[in-house]
Design a protein around this motif. Structure first.
Motif, PDB file in Angstrom:
ATOM      1  N   THR B  99       9.062   2.060   8.542  1.00 31.84           N
ATOM      2  CA  THR B  99       9.673   2.985   7.580  1.00 31.84           C
ATOM      3  C   THR B  99      10.829   2.305   6.833  1.00 31.84           C
ATOM      4  O   THR B  99      11.208   2.749   5.757  1.00 31.84           O
ATOM      5  N   GLY B 100      11.357   1.215   7.395  1.00 29.70           N
ATOM      6  CA  GLY B 100      12.380   0.446   6.695  1.00 29.70           C
ATOM      7  C   GLY B 100      11.862  -0.162   5.392  1.00 29.70           C
ATOM      8  O   GLY B 100      12.627  -0.524   4.512  1.00 29.70           O
ATOM      9  N   LEU B 102       9.919   1.470   3.261  1.00 29.55           N
ATOM     10  CA  LEU B 102       9.479   2.516   2.331  1.00 29.55           C
ATOM     11  C   LEU B 102      10.171   2.485   0.970  1.00 29.55           C
ATOM     12  O   LEU B 102       9.539   2.761  -0.036  1.00 29.55           O
ATOM     13  N   GLY B 103      11.457   2.164   0.925  1.00 28.74           N
ATOM     14  CA  GLY B 103      12.146   2.190  -0.358  1.00 28.74           C
ATOM     15  C   GLY B 103      11.647   1.144  -1.332  1.00 28.74           C
ATOM     16  O   GLY B 103      11.881   1.220  -2.520  1.00 28.74           O
ATOM     17  N   ARG B 104      10.930   0.130  -0.814  1.00 28.64           N
ATOM     18  CA  ARG B 104      10.553  -1.014  -1.646  1.00 28.64           C
ATOM     19  C   ARG B 104       9.116  -0.922  -2.130  1.00 28.64           C
ATOM     20  O   ARG B 104       8.596  -1.854  -2.704  1.00 28.64           O
ATOM     21  N   ARG B 105       8.448   0.175  -1.838  1.00 25.18           N
ATOM     22  CA  ARG B 105       7.047   0.267  -2.257  1.00 25.18           C
ATOM     23  C   ARG B 105       6.817   1.609  -2.925  1.00 25.18           C
ATOM     24  O   ARG B 105       7.608   2.513  -2.842  1.00 25.18           O
ATOM     25  N   LEU B 107       5.139   5.324  -3.527  1.00 26.15           N
ATOM     26  CA  LEU B 107       5.109   6.420  -2.572  1.00 26.15           C
ATOM     27  C   LEU B 107       3.740   6.582  -1.918  1.00 26.15           C
ATOM     28  O   LEU B 107       3.629   6.880  -0.723  1.00 26.15           O
ATOM     29  N   TYR B 111       0.851   0.526   3.868  1.00 23.62           N
ATOM     30  CA  TYR B 111       1.749  -0.630   3.816  1.00 23.62           C
ATOM     31  C   TYR B 111       0.955  -1.877   3.441  1.00 23.62           C
ATOM     32  O   TYR B 111      -0.221  -1.997   3.783  1.00 23.62           O
ATOM     33  N   CYS B 155      14.514  -3.577   5.902  1.00 24.81           N
ATOM     34  CA  CYS B 155      14.904  -3.226   4.524  1.00 24.81           C
ATOM     35  C   CYS B 155      15.306  -4.461   3.723  1.00 24.81           C
ATOM     36  O   CYS B 155      15.605  -4.338   2.535  1.00 24.81           O
TER      37      CYS B 155
END
Lengths: 275, 244
Positions: B99-100, B102-105, B107, B111, B155
């Motif tokens: 989940t770390g 998630l901000g970089r991909r 929605l 993965y 992240c």
């Protein structure tokens, strides 16, 4: 039981009832998993009861009650979502108020609706034996929408359900995903309410998932297990209720409650595995 | 290593009429390992929330990597003092660390290969790779902190912010985690809040002492007088090494 199986082969209404139970288990197992892990059973109950107000109003004004139910469910999901995001400290009071007032409004409209009286009990407990064929297609379509949405958004929904603060710091649209989750719960409630009734929707939304969380190590496995448990419980409940001519909905609920109690006791008494 | 990672300029923050922070100015250069100490309710967690952009200062300005905190947020890795999740949540260590990413991909969907590679790297770095399949509720306190550190590392942060990372675990594990942080500090600016000046001063470059205002921010300056100012009580003089 044998009486049930021979009747199942010959009676179309029993086949429809069985299919309705299985289709309800899919939607409830998937959304119930989020309801249980996010601990929003009370919110789901609030949404479900507010739906009655919308149905009553629609009947009174001569519209399709399902339209009223849909509008009321989505509106209450958004209002309840807004309440939990903005007024967390008064959350339980506000939702209790919405729950009670929504239901009371429904009863008032139903009492004033001209024509022959609408049976309140059928909205509370439904009648799984009277499910029309076309409703089965509607339920199947709803299940397809739920499965599709959850597959597409499995990871961000997991992040929001697991750790909202972290998801927000990662720049995920937390408010949108949270409200989407509540709207999906509302949709589940609406389309299942006529089939299985308000109370059974809440029972199926919480109990199979609550049992599943005691055994499943991931959200995905929990969904699969909750769907399977829901299917087993609705089918068994239907079969048990047939010979003694008991109402099917309440039989399923009592069975599900008993299964949850037994599972919880077993987990307490037996040594814990690693899950 | 040049430029400032975090810059606070005359920052004041109040919850209603209660001033929690008053005129705090602090500059953290890139590559620093900074400790923040101070009494409970001294404003440490509030300071971190201002840096993370979760709160807005009442007065003054916060810049992170030269930008507004909310814009620089994806460059930060954060370990909260109290995990905001239920320990019995059905999720595995591997899933939590992922989940770390998630901000970089985008929605939708799954993965990618790089996400998995970064998650595996982060778990190896924090020595939790062999726990990847375990349910989060079966971990010890020390293991859980390492997993959360792995999630923060996944992240790919430029700055790592930790709020009392070792407050719930035993002392031997505490040294392990700080040894790990010291290694990570070669590439990442680290800000760590602690209640234990004596312990962290062996690891950090500098200590900022915070009790509503910033009382000092040099390791060498901490003596009995400062600690009395900070905690307001008769605190036994602490010995600390100057390893940096």
């Amino acid at each position: 039981m044998t009486e049930f199986f021979s009747a199942l082969a010959s009676h179309g209404f029993l086949q429809s009832a069985l299919a309705a139970g299985l289709l309800a288990s899919v939607g409830c197992g998937i959304m119930g998993t989020y309801v249980v892990v996010k601990r929003i059973g009370f919110l789901a109950g609030g949404i479900a009861h507010t739906v009655l107000g919308g149905m009553g109003a629609a009947l009174y004004y001569g519209h399709d009650p399902m339209l009223g139910a849909l509008l009321a469910a989505v509106a209450s999901a958004l209002v309840i979502g807004w309440i939990t995001l903005r007024f967390r400290e008064h959350e339980d009071t506000l939702i209790s108020a919405l729950w009670a007032v929504g239901m009371a409004v429904g009863v008032l409209f139903l009492a004033r609706t001209p024509g022959y009286g609408v049976d309140l009990m059928s909205y509370l407990f439904g009648n799984i034996l009277l499910v029309p064929r076309e409703d089965l297609w509607l339920m199947a379509a709803l299940d397809a929408v739920l499965v599709g949405t959850v597959l597409a958004l499995y990871r961000p929904l997991l992040a929001v359900a697991f750790d909202e603060e972290f998801a927000r710091l990662r720049g995920l649209p937390v408010t949108f995903l949270y409200l989407l989750l509540l709207c999906l719960v509302a949709l589940t409630v609406v389309l299942l309410i006529r089939v299985v009734g308000l109370i059974l929707v809440i029972a199926l939304l919480t109990l199979p998932a609550a049992i599943a969380t005691q055994y499943a190590a991931t959200l995905g496995r929990m969904m699969v297990l909750a769907v399977a448990l829901g299917a087993a419980l609705t089918s068994t409940g239907l079969a048990l209720s047939y010979a003694p001519d008991l109402p099917a909905g309440p039989t399923i609920i009592v069975l599900a409650g008993g299964a949850y109690l037994l599972s919880t006791l077993a987990r307490q008494l037996l040594p814990r595995g690693s899950g | 290593m040049s430029g400032s990672a975090i810059a606070l300029d005359g920052v004041t923050f109040a919850y209603g009429a209660t001033r929690v922070l008053e005129d705090v100015s602090l500059e953290v250069p890139e590559g620093e390992f900074l400790g923040i100490v101070g009494p409970n309710a001294g404003g440490k967690s509030t300071l971190l929330k201002l840096i993370l952009g979760l709160l807005e200062p009442t007065a003054g300005r916060v810049r992170v990597l030269g930008r507004a905190p909310a814009e620089a947020r994806h460059e930060l890795g954060y370990l909260p003092q109290y995990p905001a999740f239920a320990r019995d949540f059905p999720v595995t260590v591997g899933q939590v660390v992922l989940t770390g990413r998630l901000g970089r991909r985008r929605l939708l969907g799954g993965y990618g290969a790089r996400d998995r590679e970064m998650a595996r790297w982060a778990m190896t770095r924090t020595e939790v790779a062999d726990l990847a399949g375990r349910r989060i509720g079966t971990l010890s306190g020390g293991q859980l902190q390492r997993v959360l550190l792995a999630r923060a590392l996944a992240c790919e942060p430029k700055i790592l912010i930790l709020d009392e990372p070792t407050s719930n675990i035993d002392q031997r594990v505490e040294s392990d985690i700080f040894d790990l942080l010291r290694g990570l500090n070669r590439h990442i600016t680290i800000l760590v809040v602690s209640h234990d000046i004596a312990f962290i001063s062996a690891y950090v470059h500098r200590v900022a002492c915070l009790n509503r205002t910033l009382i000092c921010h040099r390791t060498e300056a901490i003596d009995g007088g400062v600690i009395r100012d900070l905690y307001g009580g008769d605190v036994r003089r602490v010995a600390h090494s100057h390893s940096h």
